[in-house]
Motif scaffolding. Structure first.
Motif, PDB file in Angstrom:
ATOM      1  N   UNK A  57       9.882   4.446 -38.315  1.00  0.00           N
ATOM      2  CA  UNK A  57       9.821   3.058 -38.756  1.00  0.00           C
ATOM      3  C   UNK A  57       9.765   2.908 -40.260  1.00  0.00           C
ATOM      4  N   UNK A  58      10.314   3.910 -40.979  1.00  0.00           N
ATOM      5  CA  UNK A  58      10.315   3.852 -42.443  1.00  0.00           C
ATOM      6  C   UNK A  58      11.649   3.275 -42.899  1.00  0.00           C
ATOM      7  N   UNK A  59      11.574   2.284 -43.775  1.00  0.00           N
ATOM      8  CA  UNK A  59      12.792   1.668 -44.320  1.00  0.00           C
ATOM      9  C   UNK A  59      13.469   2.680 -45.233  1.00  0.00           C
ATOM     10  N   UNK A  95      12.136  23.947 -41.639  1.00  0.00           N
ATOM     11  CA  UNK A  95      11.370  25.110 -41.172  1.00  0.00           C
ATOM     12  C   UNK A  95      11.431  25.298 -39.650  1.00  0.00           C
ATOM     13  N   UNK A  96      11.490  24.191 -38.917  1.00  0.00           N
ATOM     14  CA  UNK A  96      11.226  24.282 -37.474  1.00  0.00           C
ATOM     15  C   UNK A  96      12.494  24.374 -36.624  1.00  0.00           C
ATOM     16  N   UNK A  97      12.359  25.027 -35.470  1.00  0.00           N
ATOM     17  CA  UNK A  97      13.436  25.021 -34.478  1.00  0.00           C
ATOM     18  C   UNK A  97      13.629  23.611 -33.921  1.00  0.00           C
ATOM     19  N   UNK A  98      12.502  22.914 -33.759  1.00  0.00           N
ATOM     20  CA  UNK A  98      12.519  21.544 -33.215  1.00  0.00           C
ATOM     21  C   UNK A  98      11.513  20.709 -33.987  1.00  0.00           C
ATOM     22  N   UNK A  99      11.895  19.469 -34.278  1.00  0.00           N
ATOM     23  CA  UNK A  99      10.957  18.538 -34.914  1.00  0.00           C
ATOM     24  C   UNK A  99      10.631  17.426 -33.926  1.00  0.00           C
ATOM     25  N   UNK A 100       9.339  17.245 -33.689  1.00  0.00           N
ATOM     26  CA  UNK A 100       8.883  16.220 -32.751  1.00  0.00           C
ATOM     27  C   UNK A 100       8.282  15.050 -33.517  1.00  0.00           C
ATOM     28  N   UNK A 101       8.514  13.860 -33.007  1.00  0.00           N
ATOM     29  CA  UNK A 101       7.954  12.665 -33.622  1.00  0.00           C
ATOM     30  C   UNK A 101       6.852  12.130 -32.720  1.00  0.00           C
ATOM     31  N   UNK A 106      17.355  13.540 -41.392  1.00  0.00           N
ATOM     32  CA  UNK A 106      16.211  13.017 -42.151  1.00  0.00           C
ATOM     33  C   UNK A 106      16.153  11.491 -41.995  1.00  0.00           C
ATOM     34  N   UNK A 107      17.334  10.858 -42.101  1.00  0.00           N
ATOM     35  CA  UNK A 107      17.372   9.400 -41.927  1.00  0.00           C
ATOM     36  C   UNK A 107      16.961   9.003 -40.512  1.00  0.00           C
ATOM     37  N   UNK A 108      17.411   9.784 -39.527  1.00  0.00           N
ATOM     38  CA  UNK A 108      17.065   9.424 -38.135  1.00  0.00           C
ATOM     39  C   UNK A 108      15.570   9.522 -37.898  1.00  0.00           C
TER      40      UNK A 108
END
Ligand SMILES: Nc1ncnc2c1ncn2[C@@H]1O[C@H](COP(=O)(O)OP(=O)(O)OP(=O)(O)O)[C@@H](O)[C@H]1O
Length: 231
Positions: free
Chosen positions: A225-227, A188-194, A217-219
């Protein structure tokens, strides 16, 4: 401080609960009309940040420059059960003809026929669409979405995604979407922030295709910190 170039300019934001910093010198900028998603582990401070941006919590250090009109839609639609759908949408609205403005907004979310319905007669997805109409009817410069699709089934969520994207294209508010769903954020987003350790720890652009989406998605899951792979 009024936001000038950007819709949102947050600098050095510190928010403590009982002396413990939940947001720790956080910087955040959102451009006008930009769609930004925020992901983070449970308890990372997403709702805390959103409440500050919504003007619901002024107890913090640092600067938060926000536009004058901000609307919020929460995970639960929070409609008044004793008011009709139309009344819920136009509540507190300052316009020449609030009923007509509310009717138009209900039309945009596909609920024109429900203007006179009671909120308790709506499905979860319909109630959430009313909540979106209520947020958009004020033509906000900034729309804050706090897990608005979290409680919906997969099909309803997919149709809400399309609806939100369409509304965003038509109205162009800046959007900050808080979500647990990494794929939802990236599509959905132009940018995804963590959000991690009280700050924006990583940022990813909108993926160009399915392969990029899968890699990103993996990154992001790594950032969180999700396996992702079985050992
Ligand atoms: N009013 C409060 N008083 C004390 N601690 C609080 C308060 N509100 C939030 N916290 C704490 O601040 C931290 C961040 O909470 P917040 O609700 O912002 O996290 P979140 O990222 O939105 O989590 P979730 O994804 O589970 O909703 C948590 O440790 C929470 O316990």
């Amino acid at each position: 401080m009024a936001a000038r170039r950007g819709a949102v300019i947050v600098r050095d934001l510190v928010k403590r609960f009982d002396g413990r910093p939940v947001l720790d010198h956080l910087d955040l900028g959102i451009d006008r009309g930009e769609f930004v998603a925020l992901v983070g582990r449970s308890g990372s401070g997403k709702s805390t940040l959103l409440r500050i941006l919504a003007g619901l919590d002024a107890q913090h250090e640092g600067r938060a420059g926000l536009p004058s009109s901000v609307s919020v839609a929460f995970q639960e639609p929070r409609l008044l059960p004793w008011r009709s759908v139309g009344e819920n949408v136009r509540l507190g609205l300052r316009a020449d003809d609030p009923a007509e403005v509310a009717r138009r907004a209900l039309g945009e979310v596909g609920l024109a026929a429900h203007e006179k319905s009671w909120p308790l007669t709506l499905s979860g997805g319909e109630a959430q669409r009313v909540s979106l109409a209520r947020a958009l009817v004020r033509e906000p410069q900034l729309l804050l979405l706090d897990e608005p699709f979290g409680a919906l089934d997969a099909l309803t969520r997919a149709s809400m995604h399309r609806l939100v994207q369409g509304l965003w294209r038509d109205h162009r508010p800046a959007v900050l979407l808080v979500t647990h769903d990494v794929e939802e954020a990236l599509t959905l987003a132009d940018r995804t922030l963590v959000l991690a350790d009280g700050r924006i720890s990583a940022e990813h652009p909108r993926p160009g295709d399915e392969r990029e989406l899968s890699a990103l998605r993996d990154r992001v899951l790594d950032d969180l910190g999700v396996e992702t792979r079985a050992a």
